[in-house]
Design a protein around this motif. Sequence first.
Motif, mmCIF file in Angstrom:
data_model
loop_
_atom_site.group_PDB
_atom_site.id
_atom_site.type_symbol
_atom_site.label_atom_id
_atom_site.label_comp_id
_atom_site.label_asym_id
_atom_site.label_seq_id
_atom_site.Cartn_x
_atom_site.Cartn_y
_atom_site.Cartn_z
ATOM 1 N N UNK A 46 0.830 -1.209 0.000
ATOM 2 C CA UNK A 46 0.000 0.000 0.000
ATOM 3 C C UNK A 46 0.864 1.260 0.000
ATOM 4 N N UNK A 47 0.431 2.235 -0.795
ATOM 5 C CA UNK A 47 1.169 3.488 -0.928
ATOM 6 C C UNK A 47 0.563 4.581 -0.043
ATOM 7 N N UNK A 48 1.402 5.129 0.823
ATOM 8 C CA UNK A 48 1.031 6.316 1.601
ATOM 9 C C UNK A 48 1.866 7.464 1.037
ATOM 10 N N UNK A 49 1.220 8.537 0.599
ATOM 11 C CA UNK A 49 1.973 9.650 0.021
ATOM 12 C C UNK A 49 2.255 10.699 1.103
ATOM 13 N N UNK A 50 3.538 11.008 1.261
ATOM 14 C CA UNK A 50 3.963 11.977 2.277
ATOM 15 C C UNK A 50 3.898 13.375 1.671
ATOM 16 N N UNK A 51 2.924 14.156 2.141
ATOM 17 C CA UNK A 51 2.623 15.451 1.524
ATOM 18 C C UNK A 51 3.211 16.631 2.301
ATOM 19 N N UNK A 52 4.011 16.347 3.318
ATOM 20 C CA UNK A 52 4.622 17.418 4.120
ATOM 21 C C UNK A 52 5.321 18.441 3.227
ATOM 22 N N UNK A 53 5.160 19.674 3.575
ATOM 23 C CA UNK A 53 5.716 20.856 2.880
ATOM 24 C C UNK A 53 4.986 21.222 1.577
ATOM 25 N N UNK A 54 4.127 20.356 1.063
ATOM 26 C CA UNK A 54 3.433 20.651 -0.197
ATOM 27 C C UNK A 54 2.036 21.207 0.088
ATOM 28 N N UNK A 55 1.535 22.079 -0.806
ATOM 29 C CA UNK A 55 0.256 22.745 -0.540
ATOM 30 C C UNK A 55 -0.948 21.812 -0.620
ATOM 31 N N UNK A 56 -2.033 22.245 0.016
ATOM 32 C CA UNK A 56 -3.279 21.488 0.004
ATOM 33 C C UNK A 56 -3.753 21.224 -1.426
ATOM 34 N N UNK A 57 -3.471 22.139 -2.349
ATOM 35 C CA UNK A 57 -3.862 21.933 -3.759
ATOM 36 C C UNK A 57 -3.267 20.642 -4.309
ATOM 37 N N UNK A 58 -2.018 20.371 -3.983
ATOM 38 C CA UNK A 58 -1.380 19.130 -4.443
ATOM 39 C C UNK A 58 -2.079 17.909 -3.835
ATOM 40 N N UNK A 59 -2.429 18.028 -2.566
ATOM 41 C CA UNK A 59 -3.085 16.902 -1.893
ATOM 42 C C UNK A 59 -4.453 16.648 -2.548
ATOM 43 N N UNK A 60 -5.142 17.718 -2.916
ATOM 44 C CA UNK A 60 -6.448 17.579 -3.569
ATOM 45 C C UNK A 60 -6.301 16.885 -4.925
ATOM 46 N N UNK A 61 -5.245 17.218 -5.657
ATOM 47 C CA UNK A 61 -5.000 16.545 -6.944
ATOM 48 C C UNK A 61 -4.736 15.058 -6.703
ATOM 49 N N UNK A 62 -3.924 14.757 -5.699
ATOM 50 C CA UNK A 62 -3.631 13.350 -5.390
ATOM 51 C C UNK A 62 -4.914 12.590 -5.042
ATOM 52 N N UNK A 63 -5.782 13.236 -4.263
ATOM 53 C CA UNK A 63 -7.056 12.602 -3.904
ATOM 54 C C UNK A 63 -7.870 12.316 -5.164
ATOM 55 N N UNK A 64 -7.853 13.269 -6.077
ATOM 56 C CA UNK A 64 -8.584 13.099 -7.331
ATOM 57 C C UNK A 64 -7.994 11.962 -8.171
ATOM 58 N N UNK A 65 -6.696 11.694 -7.974
ATOM 59 C CA UNK A 65 -6.030 10.615 -8.715
ATOM 60 C C UNK A 65 -6.135 9.277 -7.988
ATOM 61 N N UNK A 66 -6.932 9.258 -6.922
ATOM 62 C CA UNK A 66 -7.209 7.985 -6.262
ATOM 63 C C UNK A 66 -6.400 7.694 -5.007
ATOM 64 N N UNK A 67 -5.539 8.640 -4.610
ATOM 65 C CA UNK A 67 -4.778 8.441 -3.368
ATOM 66 C C UNK A 67 -5.705 8.661 -2.170
ATOM 67 N N UNK A 68 -5.631 7.751 -1.210
ATOM 68 C CA UNK A 68 -6.474 7.848 -0.009
ATOM 69 C C UNK A 68 -5.616 8.160 1.223
ATOM 70 N N UNK A 69 -4.434 7.575 1.276
ATOM 71 C CA UNK A 69 -3.573 7.713 2.455
ATOM 72 C C UNK A 69 -2.523 8.794 2.234
#
Length: 245
Positions: A46-69
Amino acid sequence: MVELNLNNPEDGGWDRRAELVANLADVRARISAAERVAGREQGSVNLVVVTKTWPADDVAVLADLGIVDVAENRHQEAVVKQAELDHLHLRWHFIGQLQRNKCRAVAQYADVIESVDRLELVAALDRGALEAGREIALLVQVDLQEPPEPHRGGAAPADVDELADAILASSSLRLTGLMAVAPLGADPQPAFDRLFGLYSALKDRCPSVVVMSAGMSDDLEQAVCAGTTHIRIGTAVLGRRPRVG
Ligand SMILES: *Cc1c(COP(=O)(O)O)cnc(C)c1O
């Protein structure tokens, strides 16, 4: 001088979404190849993406691409991003060193806390989770440095059982596994193999234990080879961090 919005492809800048799509494809290909080499089932890691230091916009894109963790390591940053993205049903992992006086606040939004390395944190997180009316999954962070170096985070292997028992005895915390970072300046493979040994032993006595969290951008192959169930990837998905995190 006109400001370019580098996130907007219409400005001729680079397309962040396309970059994240390409990076995720690369990481997924690496995971898949590592699973094949290790003789493990495809999709077992399972892939957990470490989003520290990156903006919420990037996290929203990742969520849209199917990332949950997604994982964060600083409370001040995590609490703001989580609140902004609350509608996205992401699973928020906390992976940073925890101070006892931050436990109550982190317990309000974290779904998984991977960096539990002292008894005082277990008590404080249990109070926080109870107060928030939430159940939180906890991983005990293990120090794989030989000899152990407590200031880097992580419990000595010899202390894992005591911490696990405290979590098992709590009211609002669920023990789900072990987390570790590869030792500095040493081959990650034997260290991850040792972590897998600790994980297997803990799993044998605690049925709630299903997670081994190990492997980052530079050593995910070794972690998959050792038998990890989860890898935590920042740089290989999001790029070099704009500041130290
Ligand atoms: C930053 C961080 C990661 C991700 O590291 P990368 O090398 O950027 O993939 C994983 N785990 C922990 C605990 C971290 O702090």
